[in-house]
Scaffold this active site. Structure first.
Site, PDB file in Angstrom:
ATOM      1  N   GLY A  13       0.842  -1.191   0.000  1.00  0.00           N
ATOM      2  CA  GLY A  13       0.000   0.000   0.000  1.00  0.00           C
ATOM      3  C   GLY A  13       0.874   1.236   0.000  1.00  0.00           C
ATOM      4  O   GLY A  13       2.062   1.170   0.356  1.00  0.00           O
TER       5      GLY A  13
ATOM      6  N   GLN B 299       2.976  10.058   1.307  1.00  0.00           N
ATOM      7  CA  GLN B 299       4.273   9.381   1.428  1.00  0.00           C
ATOM      8  C   GLN B 299       5.203   9.675   0.255  1.00  0.00           C
ATOM      9  O   GLN B 299       6.395   9.395   0.338  1.00  0.00           O
ATOM     10  CB  GLN B 299       4.073   7.866   1.526  1.00  0.00           C
ATOM     11  CG  GLN B 299       3.432   7.404   2.815  1.00  0.00           C
ATOM     12  CD  GLN B 299       3.362   5.898   2.843  1.00  0.00           C
ATOM     13  OE1 GLN B 299       2.449   5.313   2.282  1.00  0.00           O
ATOM     14  NE2 GLN B 299       4.334   5.265   3.470  1.00  0.00           N
TER      15      GLN B 299
ATOM     16  N   CYS C 299       5.783   0.052   7.531  1.00  0.00           N
ATOM     17  CA  CYS C 299       5.474   1.239   6.740  1.00  0.00           C
ATOM     18  C   CYS C 299       6.732   1.660   5.981  1.00  0.00           C
ATOM     19  O   CYS C 299       7.820   1.707   6.558  1.00  0.00           O
ATOM     20  CB  CYS C 299       5.007   2.362   7.662  1.00  0.00           C
ATOM     21  SG  CYS C 299       4.559   3.865   6.771  1.00  0.00           S
ATOM     22  N   LEU C 300       6.543   1.960   4.691  1.00  0.00           N
ATOM     23  CA  LEU C 300       7.688   2.375   3.873  1.00  0.00           C
ATOM     24  C   LEU C 300       8.311   3.662   4.398  1.00  0.00           C
ATOM     25  O   LEU C 300       9.484   3.930   4.135  1.00  0.00           O
ATOM     26  CB  LEU C 300       7.228   2.568   2.424  1.00  0.00           C
ATOM     27  CG  LEU C 300       6.730   1.287   1.751  1.00  0.00           C
ATOM     28  CD1 LEU C 300       6.013   1.625   0.451  1.00  0.00           C
ATOM     29  CD2 LEU C 300       7.870   0.320   1.523  1.00  0.00           C
TER      30      LEU C 300
ATOM     31  N   HIS D 280      -4.648   1.579   7.275  1.00  0.00           N
ATOM     32  CA  HIS D 280      -3.297   2.128   7.431  1.00  0.00           C
ATOM     33  C   HIS D 280      -3.080   3.291   6.462  1.00  0.00           C
ATOM     34  O   HIS D 280      -2.545   4.344   6.847  1.00  0.00           O
ATOM     35  CB  HIS D 280      -2.292   0.988   7.187  1.00  0.00           C
ATOM     36  CG  HIS D 280      -0.846   1.379   7.222  1.00  0.00           C
ATOM     37  ND1 HIS D 280       0.053   0.860   8.130  1.00  0.00           N
ATOM     38  CD2 HIS D 280      -0.123   2.231   6.440  1.00  0.00           C
ATOM     39  CE1 HIS D 280       1.251   1.399   7.918  1.00  0.00           C
ATOM     40  NE2 HIS D 280       1.176   2.220   6.885  1.00  0.00           N
ATOM     41  N   GLU D 281      -3.526   3.102   5.213  1.00  0.00           N
ATOM     42  CA  GLU D 281      -3.310   4.154   4.204  1.00  0.00           C
ATOM     43  C   GLU D 281      -4.236   5.360   4.437  1.00  0.00           C
ATOM     44  O   GLU D 281      -3.809   6.502   4.254  1.00  0.00           O
ATOM     45  CB  GLU D 281      -3.500   3.595   2.793  1.00  0.00           C
ATOM     46  CG  GLU D 281      -2.609   2.404   2.414  1.00  0.00           C
ATOM     47  CD  GLU D 281      -1.133   2.598   2.722  1.00  0.00           C
ATOM     48  OE1 GLU D 281      -0.660   3.752   2.736  1.00  0.00           O
ATOM     49  OE2 GLU D 281      -0.445   1.585   2.973  1.00  0.00           O
TER      50      GLU D 281
ATOM     51  N   HIS E 246      -2.726   7.610   6.855  1.00  0.00           N
ATOM     52  CA  HIS E 246      -1.717   8.514   6.284  1.00  0.00           C
ATOM     53  C   HIS E 246      -2.358   9.798   5.747  1.00  0.00           C
ATOM     54  O   HIS E 246      -1.750  10.871   5.808  1.00  0.00           O
ATOM     55  CB  HIS E 246      -0.961   7.836   5.137  1.00  0.00           C
ATOM     56  CG  HIS E 246       0.177   6.957   5.569  1.00  0.00           C
ATOM     57  ND1 HIS E 246       1.223   7.410   6.342  1.00  0.00           N
ATOM     58  CD2 HIS E 246       0.454   5.656   5.320  1.00  0.00           C
ATOM     59  CE1 HIS E 246       2.096   6.423   6.550  1.00  0.00           C
ATOM     60  NE2 HIS E 246       1.646   5.336   5.941  1.00  0.00           N
TER      61      HIS E 246
HETATM   62 NI    NI Z   1       2.538   3.451   5.821  1.00  0.00          NI
END
Ligand code: NI
Length: 179
Positions: free
Chosen positions: A48, A53, A101-102, A143-144, A147
């Site tokens: 995702g 991000q 998470c990236l 989660h997204e 963000h």
């Molecule tokens: Ni993330």
């Protein structure tokens, strides 16, 4: 040609902004951003990605669950861009699972979230969809969407004791058959 985008890392203020609605889904800059986000997600083994991000505080997420090196047990789905997503309802029943998470490399955390939800979003062709997600894919969606509201999974872990390094995660957690 789609371009690989840089991933903002924890500490960058863009990750703490509230992302803005996308008024014109079909605009060429939005379509390009979606293409770039799709190739970036795939390149970095993400399941995702949210536009903040990649330094664009806009309400766009990519949900792309598939088994990969970072998430070996993820279910397979077609990578999907969801614009202006709204969680219409979520189950009262929660479950805990591990997230990474990236934007927070090297860390995993145990996060309790609703088991399923109903999401309304626009597709990249501007169709309005209401769709139910459950399990790991519902977790990615939540989660997204977090963000888009300036939140990371660090705000969702119950205790700092539920944070582990990725090295220890891969050493220990798979033995407990999580994620
Ligand atoms: Ni993330």
């Amino acid at each position: 040609m789609p371009r690989l985008l840089q991933i903002a890392q924890l500490g960058h203020p863009v990750l703490r902004e509230t992302a803005g609605e996308v008024p014109d889904v079909l605009a060429s800059d939005i379509q390009e951003l979606i293409d770039d986000m799709l190739v970036t997600t795939s390149d970095v083994d993400g399941v995702g990605l949210a536009a903040p991000q990649v330094y664009h505080p806009k309400r766009i997420i990519i949900v792309a669950s598939r088994p990969n090196a970072r998430y070996p047990h993820a279910p397979l789905m077609e990578p999907t861009a969801m614009l202006n997503p709204v969680i219409l309802s979520s189950s009262l029943e929660n479950e805990s699972d591990w997230e990474g998470c990236l934007s927070i490399p090297g860390i995993r955390g145990l996060v309790s979230r609703a088991k399923s939800l109903v999401l309304r979003y626009q597709t990249r062709t501007c169709a309005v969809i209401e769709e139910r997600f459950e399990g790991f894919v519902a977790r990615i969606v939540m989660h997204e969407v977090d963000h888009l509201n300036g939140l990371t999974f660090l705000e969702r872990v119950g205790s700092s004791r539920d944070l582990v390094t990725e090295r220890e995660f891969f050493r220990r957690i798979p033995k407990r058959e999580s994620v």
